[in-house]
Write a protein that holds these residues in place. Sequence first.
Motif: not given
Length: 482
Positions: A341-355
């Motif tokens: 679940m942590s891997m996809p966050l490395s490919y999105v913007g910071s605001e979306v990643a925080a959510v």
Amino acid sequence: MGKFKVPHTLTLLFSMMVIAMIATWIVPQGFFATETMANGRAVVVPGTFSLVEERSYLTPWQLLTAIPRAFASAQDVIFFVMILGGVLAVARATGTVDALIGRLLERFGSRPQMLIFMVIFCFAMASSFIGTAGEYIPFVLILVALCKAMRLDAMTAVGMTVAGYGIGYGISAVNPFTLVIAQQIADIPILSGWELRAAIFLPFVLIGFHHVWSYAKKVAQDPNQSMVKDLPCPLGDKHAVDYPNLNWRHRLILGSFVLTIGVVAYNIRMNGWYLYELGAAFIAWGLFVVLVGNISTDTAAKKFIEGAMELTTTAVLIGVARGISLILEDGQILHSLVHGMSMPLSYVGSEVAAVGMLFIQTFLNFFIPSGSGQAYVTMPLMVPLSDLLEIPRQVAVLAYQFGDGFSNMIIPTNAILMGIIGIAGIPYGHWFRFCLPLMVKLMLASSVVLVLAVLFNYGADVQPADLPLQSAVSVAESVQPN
């Protein structure tokens, strides 16, 4: 087609154990390397995830043996709940609880909204500052009885208890079991960023109050609107009309109860007390009640056993709930879920990643219901990930707090929640229908807060200046296929 019926809570929990066992056959098995911190707790090391060389399969027999092991693992919570049930039964035998209810009815009988707000606010404050959770269990039956006398229901009583508990953990000011640990792992100053948490505390409390009070109003106007109208009240069908006066014995017992809570809260914070010590403290209070309450030792013994027996169902549910996470640990897929679940966050913007961090922490709380345990597993991964995405570490800590605290109110693997609804006689399915809309409201509000926190660079003043590059390398390594 007949109306769908939510299965019994025990059936639901056992079904989840079966699903967890099947998941261990399908989900890739793997683990992170761990290292031991100065306090003796193990944390995962980013960039070290690897798959097991040979898959192992849990068998149905291991599923069955996980149940008694889960009972052993959750024995501290189980026995604490049963001890509380016995001690409170002794206290009820003195008439103190009825006298207290009568006194509160005099003050709040025509203003139930004030009572609901005060309970949610006070419980949230206590959870926020000293991490209280299981300590609320003694109040459940008192609040159920009070709500019953005010023409409300047990769901209202549990709603204000759990809303205060969950919101307090989610918007924690100095909680030593979640916030302090997460900030230590994130290598940012302990208790830093308190200004934002203080600013959003009351708005989130008001969200919880609005949800519970809106429901309570409907029940007061039409008892048929109650979600638990088809269930027996845990206090029986007796409706007390004349409550005893609050005499000096009752006041002394109540005062000693408050003192016991204070002693427990202090020692949790200063001396690391937990459920064994809490159980001992309430046993001591129970002995004092017998002495002051003018009841015989034989009567006290019978009442204690009756009170403990009433919570047998609750104890069973707590034990089986622990079995779900035990199966995932045995099947070696807990770290796999965190890694995946942590891997996809490395490919999105910071605001979306925080959510995204918020939703990941919320989901993982189902499998790791311990707040401190979740911090040790997830924060070592979320911290370098936040560095890579240029998200302040303070925001990553806030996302962890929101995800852990709010989901405590609804996940069936949370032993404290199962204890509270079990004592109140509310099946999990009924509670889920009540709590889900509140969870949606809190998740939306917290998502907005996280986006704004990223936009306004919340926590940039305490961000370590010399770590982002090293952290980015760690994350890049951790998302590489093995």
